[in-house]
Motif scaffolding. Structure first.
Motif, PDB file in Angstrom:
ATOM      1  N   TYR A  51      -1.122  15.725   6.712  1.00  0.00           N
ATOM      2  CA  TYR A  51      -1.359  16.024   5.316  1.00  0.00           C
ATOM      3  C   TYR A  51      -1.657  17.176   4.494  1.00  0.00           C
ATOM      4  CZ  TYR A  51      -0.422  12.846   1.128  1.00  0.00           C
ATOM      5  OH  TYR A  51       0.373  12.546   0.037  1.00  0.00           O
ATOM      6  N   GLU A  64       0.466   1.460  -7.633  1.00  0.00           N
ATOM      7  CA  GLU A  64       1.311   2.081  -8.271  1.00  0.00           C
ATOM      8  C   GLU A  64       2.580   1.236  -8.662  1.00  0.00           C
ATOM      9  OE1 GLU A  64       2.668   5.509  -6.209  1.00  0.00           O
ATOM     10  OE2 GLU A  64       0.812   6.663  -6.646  1.00  0.00           O
ATOM     11  N   VAL A  86       0.734  -1.085   0.045  1.00  0.00           N
ATOM     12  CA  VAL A  86      -0.277  -0.199  -0.047  1.00  0.00           C
ATOM     13  C   VAL A  86       0.827   1.102  -0.012  1.00  0.00           C
ATOM     14  CG1 VAL A  86      -1.904  -0.975   0.986  1.00  0.00           C
ATOM     15  CG2 VAL A  86      -0.336   0.003   2.753  1.00  0.00           C
ATOM     16  N   TYR A 132      -6.627  12.307  -1.481  1.00  0.00           N
ATOM     17  CA  TYR A 132      -5.349  11.577  -0.622  1.00  0.00           C
ATOM     18  C   TYR A 132      -4.585  12.423  -0.045  1.00  0.00           C
ATOM     19  CZ  TYR A 132      -2.238   8.178   1.072  1.00  0.00           C
ATOM     20  OH  TYR A 132      -1.315   7.461   1.793  1.00  0.00           O
ATOM     21  N   TRP A 151      -3.615  14.429  -4.193  1.00  0.00           N
ATOM     22  CA  TRP A 151      -2.657  14.599  -3.065  1.00  0.00           C
ATOM     23  C   TRP A 151      -3.186  16.188  -2.513  1.00  0.00           C
ATOM     24  CZ3 TRP A 151       1.922  12.798  -6.292  1.00  0.00           C
ATOM     25  CH2 TRP A 151       1.898  11.493  -6.376  1.00  0.00           C
TER      26      TRP A 151
HETATM   27  C1  GAL Z   1       1.458   7.385  -3.646  1.00  0.00           C
HETATM   28  C2  GAL Z   1       1.087   5.924  -2.837  1.00  0.00           C
HETATM   29  C3  GAL Z   1       0.332   6.514  -1.472  1.00  0.00           C
HETATM   30  C4  GAL Z   1       1.231   7.625  -0.709  1.00  0.00           C
HETATM   31  C5  GAL Z   1       1.399   8.778  -1.667  1.00  0.00           C
HETATM   32  C6  GAL Z   1       2.325   9.941  -1.126  1.00  0.00           C
HETATM   33  O1  GAL Z   1       2.281   6.976  -4.289  1.00  0.00           O
HETATM   34  O2  GAL Z   1       0.237   5.465  -3.498  1.00  0.00           O
HETATM   35  O3  GAL Z   1       0.335   5.498  -0.701  1.00  0.00           O
HETATM   36  O4  GAL Z   1       2.255   6.894  -0.430  1.00  0.00           O
HETATM   37  O5  GAL Z   1       1.999   8.375  -2.738  1.00  0.00           O
HETATM   38  O6  GAL Z   1       1.585  10.125  -0.039  1.00  0.00           O
END
Ligand code: GAL
Length: 808
Positions: A258, A127, A63, A235, A198
């Motif tokens: 975050y 990913e 993950v 995310y 993000w």
């Molecule tokens: C992505 C990944 C997430 C998290 C994010 C950065 O590449 O799928 O799990 O790591 O980057 O916060």
């Protein structure tokens, strides 16, 4: 916290909740499963469903997620013949067993859509496309196997793979990143979906605080839907806290705030949360047209694009007007459909193609400034009173471990990550001390933290810089050896196991292979100790004795002392009791003054702490321009301060009566400054253009008190750094004071009529900026009573008032 967080997400206009599943927590030992308490993911999905939301199940089971070892249980690593994340029979069998377990649990609980459940998509791997190159052909066949394996489960909803450009059909390849408007799935029949937008970023120990503006986040979302996107997931929407030792790494901090719309504590982070509420409402009001018609795109010049979604049958339409220009605002004349001001780097949504219902850069949600205020528990003394115990080290400092090896072992292979700590101990016999007085001990380690003891004395500690790839280091310290036997005891500590990259699982930790050497004072003799007999001990004695758990200390021989509280003493356990702060606001413990270690409340780990690790002084900007392509380090704050000073103590960890806090301090710290605080709104800022309405409000029953800044004209800066521009009305402050002071919220129509003439040049678009302090009602009442000259020396009354306000 789940129901409350899910409710706030729903109120935020979210309709689907996406979550990973963490293999390492659910299968801590092979075939020993744990789905209890916070690990009850079935209950989580049911709670999502009860709230009326959909869900996306991201099984992985790799993950990433800034999670320890990317979510893999460390025992996998030690299985004979295993190679992770590739076409390897041992690994595939383990992965399939775990995926099967999760899928069958979901099926039994009827969680998949066709069963009447909330889950509308499931994800396999994570990913892999970003890192698969070095795995060669085995990587490619692994992707195919993942797809077939997943598909064979017949879950009745589509499987997705993120960042997998070669995703085999019928897997849906989805996008992750800050922007995904240019993304196209590899199958033209797949919907265009975005699994990770993000919303900000995570923090490394020694790093600063990343921020992504509400404007840029909203811009990325609007652009995605303008270009045919159908599903977008933040995310994180709420990242929370990596309790225990769940942070990945190396060196990822305990907070996983975050800069997400719901902050670490579950509070709306404003203006981000509110600005997105409006965006979601705007998108939903037109979602039928968006998902049922093919758009047409038209360039209006200078990077401004008009996209029209028109339903030919009904005549319904919606337009998106995007200005992707970084520096130039646009005034667009759509003739009979109206004139629009589209600021640089923004998108407007036009209902019926003739009415602006949203613009990503026009933020009218007030900004809130959160503060940490002292604990108002009814009987809490001003300072916590501490007992302490030294970590028992008489075995390890004398070189006595649990087992021996003739080499320097890799740390996670040896500890299976049962603890952050591994002792490496060896003996060296010296006849002639002349060469070994003021000699050097040399230790080459793959990290992450090293404490070196020689003959029971700590000679030094060292760690990596915390930035990526900087966890290997060489420790060289002056040492004087004695005649006869000398004991070298090296304590190596991990700070989260690597979670990202090709073959990340093979990144070493600890003093593996060394070399560890002694170099004589004249540099003429080198004793390489790497293949000596090394004795090992996994974990600390205090951990084995459960010193973190007040109710359950095993060995009575360890005494908690009240005498001579040690300050700056490494390897010390501290314990105190405290009252739960009154009210419902989130609780944090301020660990300023402490070095590095772990903290537990009522036996539950609230994570690693490391307030002594400061963020670099340089690299923060006073203001953050939302315009232009965002990257992680664009808008950093907190330069020169501890990466993390405050540690979240969820109220669900607290009892009404007495609570216990235990700290294990590894580097040396001062617990006398440690204090419990609550998180609350300290101030609020708002801006609004002429012709619109300025809204100010203190949430949580607080009142607007002192107006710290008010300017109508062309004020500069952002919340907490506003300054007057080239022009300003003279009366704005008194108007705002009159309309807002003493109230929970206020709104003012912005015009020269209400705020006074500002004498700005003609080409200036006038706006107002205001910053006000939010005050607790208790404090407001006290102020009034004090002004009446009532005696307030007695704390009793203050506590009663505070109690009454917070309780009722
Ligand atoms: C992505 C990944 C997430 C998290 C994010 C950065 O590449 O799928 O799990 O790591 O980057 O916060």
């Amino acid at each position: 916290m789940w129901p409350d967080l899910i409710r706030k997400a729903k109120e935020g206009g979210i309709d689907t909740i996406e979550t990973y599943v963490f293999w390492d927590h659910h299968e801590p030992r092979p075939r020993e499963y744990d789905f209890s308490g916070n690990l009850d993911f079935i209950r989580f999905f049911k709670t999502v469903q009860e709230a009326g939301l959909y869900a996306i199940l991201r099984i992985g089971p790799y993950v990433c997620a800034e999670w320890n070892y990317g979510g893999f249980p460390v025992w996998l690593h030690n299985m004979p013949g295993i190679q992770l994340r590739t076409d390897n029979a041992v690994y595939k069998s383990e992965m399939e067993t775990f995926v099967a377990k999760i899928v069958s649990m979901c099926q039994e609980a009827k969680l998949f859509g066709p069963q009447g459940g909330p889950i509308i998509f499931a994800q396999i791997e994570n990913e892999y496309g970003n890192v698969m190159g070095p795995y060669g052909e085995a990587g490619k066949s692994y992707v195919k196997w993942c797809a077939e394996m997943a598909q064979n489960f017949s879950i009745g909803v589509p499987w997705i793979m993120c960042q997998q450009a070669d995703a085999p059909q019928p897997m849906i390849n989805t996008c992750n990143g800050f922007y995904c408007h240019n993304f196209q799935p590899n199958n033209p029949k797949s919907p265009k979906m975005w699994t990770e937008n993000w919303s900000g970023g995570f923090k490394n120990w020694g790093g600063q605080d990343p921020h992504r503006t509400a404007e840029d986040l909203a811009y990325s979302v609007a652009l995605f839907f303008q270009t045919g996107g159908v599903l977008m997931n933040y995310y994180m929407y709420h990242g929370g806290t990596n309790f225990g030792r769940s942070s990945g790494g190396p060196y990822i901090a305990t907070t996983y705030d975050y800069d997400a719309p719901l902050d670490e504590y579950g509070l709306p982070s404003q203006p981000k949360y509110g600005h997105l509420v409006q965006l979601h409402a705007a998108l939903k009001s037109v979602q039928k047209i968006l998902t049922s018609t093919k758009p047409t795109h038209q360039s209006v010049g200078n990077q401004v694009n008009l996209t029209t979604f028109l339903n030919n049958a009904t005549g319904e339409k919606v337009c998106f007007l995007s200005n992707t220009n970084v520096g130039q605002d646009a005034n667009i004349d759509l003739e009979q459909n109206g004139k629009y001001f589209v600021p640089a780097w923004s998108v407007s949504i036009l209902a019926g193609c003739n009415k602006e219902i949203y613009n990503t850069a026009k933020v009218n949600t007030p900004t809130t400034v959160m503060v940490k205020v002292p604990n108002r528990a009814e009987k809490e003394p001003a300072h916590l009173s501490w007992t302490w115990a030294a970590e028992p080290m008489s075995d390890t400092l004398h070189g006595h471990g649990q087992f021996n090896a003739m080499k320097l072992l890799e740390q996670k292979e040896t500890t299976l990550d049962a603890s952050d700590y591994l002792w490496y101990m060896t003996r060296v016999d010296i006849d002639d001390t002349s060469s070994w007085t003021n000699a050097n001990l040399f230790v080459n380690t793959t990290g992450h933290v090293l404490h070196a003891y020689v003959n029971g004395e700590l000679i030094g500690s060292q760690w990596g810089t915390g930035t990526e790839d900087a966890y290997n280091f060489t420790f060289i310290k002056n040492v004087t050896l004695q005649r006869g036997t000398n004991v070298i005891s090296l304590l190596s500590a991990t700070v989260g196991l690597q979670n990202y990259g090709s073959f990340f699982d093979l990144s070493p930790a600890g003093i593996v292979g060394g070399p560890v050497k002694l170099i004589s004072n004249k540099n003429d003799v080198t004793m390489d100790l790497s293949t000596n007999q090394w004795s090992y001990k996994v974990g600390l004695n205090g951990e084995a004795e459960k010193l973190m758990d007040a109710g359950c200390q095993l060995r009575q021989s360890i005494k908690w002392s009240t005498d001579g509280l040690p300050i700056s003493k490494p390897m010390t356990w501290y314990k105190t009791t405290f009252q739960a702060p009154l009210g419902t606001e989130p609780v944090v413990v301020d660990l300023q003054g402490m070095g590095k270690g772990q903290a537990w409340v009522n036996g539950q780990s609230i994570g690693r702490y490391w307030p002594a690790f400061l963020a670099p002084k340089d690299g923060c900007n006073a203001t953050c321009d939302y315009r232009g392509v965002y990257s992680w380090d664009n808008c950093m704050t907190n330069c020169g301060n501890p990466t993390q000073r405050w540690y979240h103590v969820p109220r669900s960890f607290l009892r009404n009566d007495k609570n216990t806090l235990v700290l294990f301090e590894e580097m040396g710290g001062n617990p006398t400054q440690v204090a419990f605080k609550t998180v609350t709104i300290g101030a609020v800022c708002s801006t609004a253009y002429e012709g619109s309405t300025l809204e100010l409000s203190c949430q949580g029953g607080k009142t607007l008190s002192n107006i710290q800044f008010a300017s109508f004209g062309d004020p500069k800066g952002t919340c907490q750094s506003f300054s007057k521009g080239s022009c300003e009305s003279a009366t704005v402050m008194s108007v705002v004071q009159k309309a807002c002071t003493g109230k929970e919220k206020c709104s003012i129509n912005i015009s020269e009529g209400t705020l006074g003439t500002s004498n700005c040049a003609n080409d200036i678009t006038r706006r107002v900026a205001v910053q006000a302090v939010c005050e607790d009602k208790t404090d407001s009442i006290l102020k009034i009573l004090r002004s009446l000259s009532l005696d307030f020396s007695s704390n009793q009354l203050l506590k009663k008032i505070s109690y009454l306000w917070r309780t009722f």
